[in-house]
Design an enzyme around this catalytic site. Structure first.
Site, mmCIF file in Angstrom:
data_model
loop_
_atom_site.group_PDB
_atom_site.id
_atom_site.type_symbol
_atom_site.label_atom_id
_atom_site.label_comp_id
_atom_site.label_asym_id
_atom_site.label_seq_id
_atom_site.Cartn_x
_atom_site.Cartn_y
_atom_site.Cartn_z
ATOM 1 N N ASP A 121 0.721 2.268 0.824
ATOM 2 C CA ASP A 121 1.673 1.975 -0.251
ATOM 3 C C ASP A 121 1.568 3.019 -1.366
ATOM 4 O O ASP A 121 0.595 3.784 -1.456
ATOM 5 C CB ASP A 121 1.417 0.576 -0.807
ATOM 6 N N ASP A 124 11.563 -3.610 -0.556
ATOM 7 C CA ASP A 124 10.857 -4.848 -0.864
ATOM 8 C C ASP A 124 11.794 -6.055 -0.833
ATOM 9 O O ASP A 124 11.340 -7.198 -0.809
ATOM 10 C CB ASP A 124 10.216 -4.755 -2.257
#
Length: 733
Positions: free
Chosen positions: A473, A543
């Site tokens: 990430d 997301d």
């Protein structure tokens, strides 16, 4: 389908006319040296015959080729330097459009005029060297063309042959030119966090359109991709399309506009914003590669061709790469409250529905009980895992799944052992604020000590644990992009060296651990490009996991990038992004159009939820290869003003196809039209079934020819809000 005769790329150089051609995949790209020594673009489009003239012939000399003719001055306001087409112009001689390169010499001279010096053909690669007319600065252009798809790979290298440094303030990977026309349309992708991959279209005019990121990474906004079509001619399935994408994960710039004679010019490469490179004597600076293609079959054929190229030449492992396993991620279930017992319980539930990979998300390391501490300390939290990760990993493998971990290596919390030991390791300007985003700072990966530290930490983590997968990430953009530890002249190298060292770590991890798989994530789609795709196995597009929003996100993503790397998750309802409530069936049907993942809180599921999930996971595995590796047809693309959508995937051998039909909402007593499959073999007979079981709608035959299905279509009588179905077509035995 594969051809019986291997495709061949051909690179030719005609010394008489000084014309260079690249031919492959039904595409010809040509360039040539004019009579003043400039390298000019000549042609980019459908294949030309070998003897087709690319320059005019001289009738006095009975057709002998002559050189490309350079134009003269158009007016006092348009000197020759501003109207001469150049394949890679320097910022000089009156150039007023975006240059290929802009430089400042040690004596303050900023005039850079590049002319042809030499060329060589090495196998299927063409190298053309350009040199300044006075100074020992050279630029080497590199070209290859893919024999199967006609996709070009272009890049540039600048070398300083002087005894003093030269400051490079701008350099492109490639400059492209299209002929004069007022009917060109630019298609691109833009958005923001949780709203990525929005399709946009604008006319190309003298008002320059700039697609860029100044964020240090690719960014959630403009993606480094373009497609150009013709107004009234280019549609999803018809018309000319020129397209391409930059293999770079840092700040970039693509500019598109008409020049002063109405020709379309496209420049793409490093973003010159806050960038400069002090090119030392004898030093070379390379650009990233820009991949570009041409299609006569509209935007659909352009993306299918690009997907084929990317899967064969960009995605690690190529056609032999593993299909994406069905994945479970623990974030929505536990957030930072990660414990050995809790994760083992989730793993047991995940295994029961057919999951193949179990991933522990944030919270397993350091003092990571919230997003305010622990980043940078990649050691197992002894309170949460008193016996280390081994008991959990062993449990996961016993359940028939492999094991993955979430990491965010490029970031650090101020409240961490790493930052306390090395506060100088972050991007910063001396004496200036250090702005935090998500309570974290960005490590300066341009530094070799930082690079080597992160590689060592990750290598040990994977080596000491049976880790098959890392979710990598990257949750903020750059601020205060300073590098005070190097000379001032070199500090703005940070934008390029950072990404270069990121690529080094990923490459070296893969070399040391050949079976390790990596997902690229940046708060969703904040760092998705051909550079990162070439070093990872899958990417996280957004997301935003709302299934209706995801249909449009996935539609935008697949305009340029292949389904084979696109993860799509089933998560909780109502969705966090918009509080929309949807059925579990609808969420699965949306997510099954990519690499299927599950991120819902299984601890809150009821028995019927597990039954539903088992059904869909099993069904997905029967079509997984077709979805991930097949040809994608956007039959009825999702949009804000369209209540329905339909997407078709056809296997490479055309023996299986699957068409998803999704309904956003019904109005009145809507009677939906038939959707027409595409890509099937018209001569084959296909049996059709409803994915996941169930009866065929009234009037739909059990089998028919590919021609019947594509011409006649079939109707799914969908009613209500957020419902869908999928039909599987298989060659009848």
């Amino acid at each position: 389908m594969t051809s019986a005769v291997p495709a061949v790329a051909k690179v030719t150089a005609d010394p008489a006319s000084r014309v260079f051609r690249l031919d492959g995949g039904g595409v010809t790209y040509a360039l040539g040296v004019d009579d003043k020594g400039y390298l000019q673009p000549l042609y980019w489009g459908s294949s030309l015959a070998a003897n087709d003239p690319l320059v005019s012939t001289d009738p006095v000399k009975t057709g002998d080729p002559v050189l490309v003719k350079a134009p003269g001055e158009l007016s006092g306001f348009d000197p020759a330097g501003s109207v001469t087409l150049q394949e890679f112009p320097g910022q000089g001689e009156g150039l007023v459009s975006d240059p290929g390169i802009k430089a400042i010499f040690a004596d303050g001279n900023r005039d850079l005029v590049l002319k042809y010096r030499s060329h060589r053909v090495d196998g299927e690669t063409l190298y053309v060297e350009l040199a300044d007319i006075r100074r020992p600065l050279t630029v080497t252009l590199r070209y290859t063309i893919d024999p199967d798809t006609g996709v070009l790979a272009r890049s540039a290298s600048v070398r300083n042959g002087d005894r003093r440094a030269v400051r490079v303030d701008q350099i492109a990977s490639a400059v492209f030119t299209l002929p004069v026309g007022d009917d060109y349309r630019l298609h691109y992708l833009t958005g923001r966090h949780a709203a990525e991959w929005t399709k946009k279209e604008v006319g190309i005019t003298p008002a320059l359109t700039v697609l860029e990121s100044r964020r240090g990474s690719t960014g959630h906004g403009n993606n480094p991709y373009f497609a150009i079509g013709k107004d009234g001619l280019t549609t999803e399935e018809h018309g000319p399309v020129w397209y391409g994408a930059l293999a770079w994960s840092g700040s970039f710039r693509i500019s598109v506009g008409q020049d002063n004679l109405g020709r379309v010019r496209i420049m793409t490469g490093y973003n010159p914003y806050d960038f400069s490179w002090s090119l030392k004597p004898g030093e070379t600076l390379d650009t990233p590669v820009f991949y570009a293609g041409y299609s006569t079959g509209g935007l659909g054929a352009a993306s299918r061709t690009f997907h084929t190229f990317e899967q064969a030449h960009i995605v690690p492992g190529g056609q032999k790469a593993r299909l994406r396993p069905v994945l479970y991620n623990s974030w929505e279930a536990t957030a930072f409250d990660v414990t050995e017992a809790g994760q083992e319980a989730l793993a047991e539930k995940a295994a029961k529905i057919g999951v193949e990979r179990f991933v522990v998300d944030d919270g397993w390391f350091g003092a990571r009980n919230s997003d305010k501490a622990g980043l940078g300390d990649w050691t197992v939290n002894p309170t949460k895992f008193p016996n280390g990760l081994k008991p959990l990993i062993d449990k996961v493998y016993t359940l028939g799944m492999d094991f993955g971990l979430w990491v965010e290596p490029e970031m650090v919390n101020v409240d961490s052992d790493l930052y306390r030991a090395h506060p100088d390791w972050v991007l910063n300007y001396t004496g200036r604020p250090r702005t935090e985003g998500r309570n974290q700072l960005v490590l300066n990966l341009a530094r070799q000590d930082v690079r080597d530290h992160l590689l060592g930490v990750l290598d040990r983590l994977v080596t000491q644990n049976d880790v098959a997968f890392l979710k990598w990430d990257y949750n903020r953009n750059w601020t205060e992009a300073g590098w005070p530890g190097v000379p001032v002249a070199d500090q703005q190298r940070v934008y390029v060296q950072y990404v270069g060292n990121l690529y080094y770590i990923l490459s070296e991890l893969r070399r040391r651990h050949p079976k390790l798989e990596i997902e690229a994530c940046s708060g969703g789609g904040g760092r998705v490009d051909l550079g990162i795709i070439g070093l990872t196995d899958e990417v996280w597009p957004s997301d935003n996991t709302d299934p209706a929003d995801r249909l449009m996100i996935q539609d935008g993503f697949t305009q340029v990038y292949p389904v084979s790397v696109m993860m799509a998750w089933v998560t909780d309802s109502p969705n966090w992004a918009n509080t929309r409530a949807t059925s579990l069936d609808y969420r699965f049907l949306s997510s099954m159009q990519g690499g299927l993942g599950i991120g819902a809180n299984l601890d809150k599921w009821q028995a019927e939820d597990f039954t539903t999930a088992r059904k869909w996971v099993a069904a997905y595995k029967t079509i997984r290869e077709t979805v991930q590796r097949g040809a994608l047809y956007r039959i009825d693309p999702p949009s804000n003003d369209n209540a329905s959508s339909a997407t078709m995937y056809v296997s490479q051998d055309r023996r299986q196809g699957v068409m998803f039909q999704m309904l956003h909402s019904s109005m009145w007593r809507d009677n939906p039209a038939a959707q027409h499959p595409q890509g099937l073999d018209p001569a084959q007979v296909y049996a059709v079934r409803v994915l996941g079981g169930g009866a065929l709608p009234d009037g739909v035959p059990a089998r028919a020819s590919g021609a019947y299905w594509m011409e006649h279509g079939l109707r799914a009588p969908l009613k209500g809000d957020f419902v869908g179905t999928a039909f599987v077509f298989e060659v009848a035995q």
